[in-house]
Structures are given as structure tokens and as C-alpha cells.
Scaffold this motif. Structure first.
Motif, short mmCIF file in Angstrom:
data_model
loop_
_atom_site.label_atom_id
_atom_site.label_comp_id
_atom_site.label_asym_id
_atom_site.label_seq_id
_atom_site.Cartn_x
_atom_site.Cartn_y
_atom_site.Cartn_z
N ILE A 1 4.35 3.52 -11.57
CA ILE A 1 5.31 2.57 -10.99
C ILE A 1 4.60 1.57 -10.08
O ILE A 1 4.86 0.36 -10.12
N CYS A 2 3.68 2.08 -9.26
CA CYS A 2 2.93 1.19 -8.35
C CYS A 2 2.09 0.19 -9.13
O CYS A 2 1.94 -0.97 -8.72
N GLY A 3 1.54 0.63 -10.25
CA GLY A 3 0.76 -0.28 -11.09
C GLY A 3 1.62 -1.41 -11.63
O GLY A 3 1.19 -2.57 -11.69
N GLN A 4 2.85 -1.08 -11.99
CA GLN A 4 3.78 -2.09 -12.51
C GLN A 4 4.20 -3.08 -11.42
O GLN A 4 4.46 -4.25 -11.70
N GLU A 5 4.25 -2.59 -10.17
CA GLU A 5 4.70 -3.42 -9.06
C GLU A 5 3.55 -4.09 -8.30
O GLU A 5 3.78 -4.83 -7.35
N GLY A 6 2.32 -3.80 -8.69
CA GLY A 6 1.17 -4.41 -8.04
C GLY A 6 0.81 -3.80 -6.71
O GLY A 6 0.18 -4.46 -5.87
N CYS A 7 1.19 -2.54 -6.49
CA CYS A 7 0.87 -1.85 -5.23
C CYS A 7 -0.47 -1.12 -5.34
O CYS A 7 -0.83 -0.62 -6.41
N THR A 8 -1.17 -1.05 -4.24
CA THR A 8 -2.40 -0.26 -4.16
C THR A 8 -2.03 1.17 -3.80
O THR A 8 -1.28 1.41 -2.86
N VAL A 9 -2.56 2.14 -4.55
CA VAL A 9 -2.24 3.55 -4.33
C VAL A 9 -3.47 4.28 -3.78
O VAL A 9 -4.54 4.25 -4.39
N VAL A 10 -3.28 4.93 -2.63
CA VAL A 10 -4.33 5.75 -2.03
C VAL A 10 -3.83 7.19 -2.02
O VAL A 10 -2.71 7.47 -1.58
N VAL A 11 -4.66 8.11 -2.51
CA VAL A 11 -4.26 9.52 -2.60
C VAL A 11 -5.20 10.37 -1.75
O VAL A 11 -6.41 10.33 -1.92
N ASP A 12 -4.61 11.14 -0.83
CA ASP A 12 -5.38 12.14 -0.08
C ASP A 12 -5.41 13.41 -0.93
O ASP A 12 -4.39 14.07 -1.12
N ASN A 13 -6.58 13.75 -1.41
CA ASN A 13 -6.74 14.85 -2.36
C ASN A 13 -7.40 16.07 -1.74
O ASN A 13 -7.94 16.92 -2.43
N THR A 14 -7.34 16.17 -0.40
CA THR A 14 -8.07 17.21 0.32
C THR A 14 -7.68 18.62 -0.11
O THR A 14 -8.54 19.47 -0.36
N PHE A 15 -6.39 18.90 -0.22
CA PHE A 15 -5.94 20.26 -0.54
C PHE A 15 -6.29 20.64 -1.98
O PHE A 15 -6.58 21.80 -2.27
N ALA A 16 -6.24 19.69 -2.90
CA ALA A 16 -6.49 20.00 -4.30
C ALA A 16 -7.98 20.01 -4.63
O ALA A 16 -8.44 20.84 -5.42
N THR A 17 -8.73 19.09 -4.04
CA THR A 17 -10.15 18.87 -4.34
C THR A 17 -10.31 18.35 -5.77
O THR A 17 -9.40 18.52 -6.61
N LEU B 1 0.84 -1.19 0.00
CA LEU B 1 0.00 0.00 0.00
C LEU B 1 0.88 1.25 0.00
O LEU B 1 1.79 1.37 0.82
N VAL B 2 0.62 2.16 -0.93
CA VAL B 2 1.33 3.44 -1.00
C VAL B 2 0.31 4.55 -0.78
O VAL B 2 -0.68 4.64 -1.50
N PHE B 3 0.55 5.38 0.24
CA PHE B 3 -0.36 6.47 0.59
C PHE B 3 0.36 7.80 0.35
O PHE B 3 1.42 8.03 0.93
N ILE B 4 -0.21 8.65 -0.50
CA ILE B 4 0.41 9.94 -0.80
C ILE B 4 -0.63 11.05 -0.75
O ILE B 4 -1.83 10.80 -0.81
N GLU B 5 -0.15 12.28 -0.61
CA GLU B 5 -1.00 13.46 -0.67
C GLU B 5 -0.80 14.18 -2.00
O GLU B 5 0.33 14.27 -2.49
N THR B 6 -1.86 14.70 -2.55
CA THR B 6 -1.73 15.51 -3.75
C THR B 6 -0.88 16.74 -3.46
O THR B 6 0.03 17.08 -4.22
N VAL B 7 -1.19 17.40 -2.36
CA VAL B 7 -0.44 18.57 -1.91
C VAL B 7 -0.10 18.36 -0.44
O VAL B 7 -0.99 18.12 0.38
N GLY B 8 1.17 18.45 -0.10
CA GLY B 8 1.60 18.19 1.27
C GLY B 8 1.34 19.37 2.19
O GLY B 8 1.35 20.53 1.77
N ASN B 9 1.12 19.06 3.44
CA ASN B 9 0.85 20.06 4.47
C ASN B 9 2.06 20.17 5.40
O ASN B 9 2.55 19.14 5.89
#
Length: 247
Positions: A23-39, A1-9
Motif C-alpha cells: 500500500i505504501c508503495g502505491q501511495e509513494g510512502c517510504t517504509v522503515v521496518v524495525d526488524n530487531t525482534f525477528a532478525t 514516512l511509515v515506521f513499523i516493527e516486525t514484532v511489537g514489544n
């Protein structure tokens, strides 16, 4: 699992989200994105291939500082079904009034985000020329380290949050906050009111001094969430507060 923010705080760093997702798609990782700042107005991670997207509905989506909530969305049917089942079992269901308030906020989301983003750009440019300010963190400025990434990923907007470092450290920062009249010193963002936050002693207070230094969270750092007030009024308020901070 890879968790990233669109815009860091709070220094608004932006990772190369599209490259990470690839890259995560190639490696079979699940990607979760916190998109709160960008909307979704500025960026839509699911369209870029993210497996899940998290948004705080308390912030821009609700938009009026009167509701608590969050959302998680996905294009993957099995993933959505498992999340839905977990939601039923744990009872994390939003109250009717809160759901109404979020639905109300969605109606004006695009208008509010566009206005606050344009106002934030104007304020960031103004702050960059102020003698009391050491550094401005805003991805819309050409000298931001991730400006090129933001310009590539976003829809011509860079968000309604600006962070900046004031000369004089903690003493000056607190004088600045105490001198504000229009802008509200409070720990939130994304509402109709402009809000100034002091990350060094609030959101990031539990980090070590070394960790804060690496993240550029200095004693003089202020995070400003730009609301819907007249830009000239906000600048006038900050000009007075900046002058007071150096006294």
C-alpha cells in the motif's frame, strides 16, 4: 514516512507487513521496518520491498550483551548515499572493538536465533498450561491474534521472546522476578542469557494507565527473552518462581 516493527514489544503483535509495504508503495510512502525482534534469520523486510530496515545490534546480532550499536540498511542507492553522507558528518561511526564484537556475533546468529526460537515455543506451550498464568503472548501459539500472519511471513520460526501475564498483578510479578535463579531480571533481550523484564515499570512506564490497558501491558506482565540455556533448567526455574509468586 511509515515506521513499523516486525514484532511489537512487549505483546509480540505482528502487523501485515507485506500488505503495508504494498500500500505504501502505491501511495509513494517510504517504509522503515524495525526488524530487531525477528532478525534477518526469521524475516528480511528489504526482500519484501521495505525501503529501509533498522536493527539493534545490541540485541540478537551482537548476541552477548556486551556491545551497543545499531544498523540501517537499504537497497536504494540514493537513500544509502544520503545516509552515508549524514553518517560522515555526524560522526556516528562504531568503535573498532564494538565492530569486532558485532562481527563475532554474526557468525553464530543463525544458530542462536534458531535455538532460542525453538526453546521459546516449548516454553510458551508450557506456560499456557500453568494455573498461575492468565495469558501467554507468543506468535507461534495458534491462539495468538497474529499467528496466521506470522506463519505466512516467517521462516517457520516465531522468535525467542515470550510474554505472559501472571495472576496476582504487580505483587505476584515482582515475587516471580525476585525468585528467579537461572533467568536474569534485566531490561534487554537477544543475548545468550535468558532475561526477564517487567514492562509495566520499565520500557512502558511513561504510558498512561489507559494506554497500557489498550496495549495489554498489565501489572502482571513479564517479557522473557529466551537464551541458550537448557530448556529444562529454564522451565524448572520458572516453575519455582511461579509457585513463589502465588504465595
Amino acid at each position: 514516512l511509515v515506521f513499523i516493527e516486525t514484532v511489537g514489544n512487549p505483546t509480540l503483535r505482528i502487523p501485515p507487513i507485506d500488505d503495508i509495504i504494498k500500500i505504501c508503495g502505491q501511495e509513494g510512502c517510504t517504509v522503515v521496518v524495525d526488524n530487531t525482534f525477528a532478525t534477518p534469520v526469521i524475516y528480511r523486510p528489504v526482500e519484501a520491498g521495505a525501503d529501509m530496515v533498522v536493527e539493534s545490534m545490541t540485541k540478537y546480532i551482537g548476541g552477548h550483551n556486551d556491545v551497543l550499536g545499531g544498523l540501517l540498511c537499504s537497497n536504494h542507492i540514493k537513500l544509502k548515499e544520503s545516509i552515508w553522507e549524514w553518517r560522515k558528518l555526524t560522526g556516528t561511526i562504531i568503535q573498532p572493538l564494538d565492530a569486532y564484537l558485532v562481527a563475532r556475533g554474526l557468525k553464530t546468529l543463525h544458530l542462536r536465533v534458531k535455538y532460542s526460537s525453538k526453546a521459546a515455543m516449548e516454553i510458551a506451550k508450557w506456560l499456557a498450561d500453568r494455573p498461575e498464568v492468565v495469558k501467554v503472548h507468543y506468535p507461534g501459539l495458534p491462539d495468538h491474534p497474529d499467528h496466521s500472519i506470522a506463519s505466512r511471513l516467517f521462516d517457520g520460526l516465531y522468535g525467542g521472546v515470550v510474554s505472559f501475564e501472571i495472576k496476582g498483578g504487580a505483587v505476584a510479578a515482582k515475587k516471580f522476578l525476585n525468585a528467579l535463579k537461572t533467568i536474569v531480571p534485566a531490561p534487554s533481550l537477544g543475548g545468550t542469557e535468558s532475561i526477564a523484564t517487567y514492562p509495566y515499570e520499565s520500557s512502558h512506564r511513561n504510558l498512561s494507565e489507559e494506554e497500557k490497558r489498550k496495549l495489554e501491558i498489565t501489572p502482571g506482565l513479564i517479557r522473557l527473552s529466551v537464551g541458550l540455556e537448557n530448556v529444562e533448567d529454564l522451565i524448572a526455574d520458572m516453575e519455582n518462581a511461579l509457585k513463589t509468586s502465588q504465595g
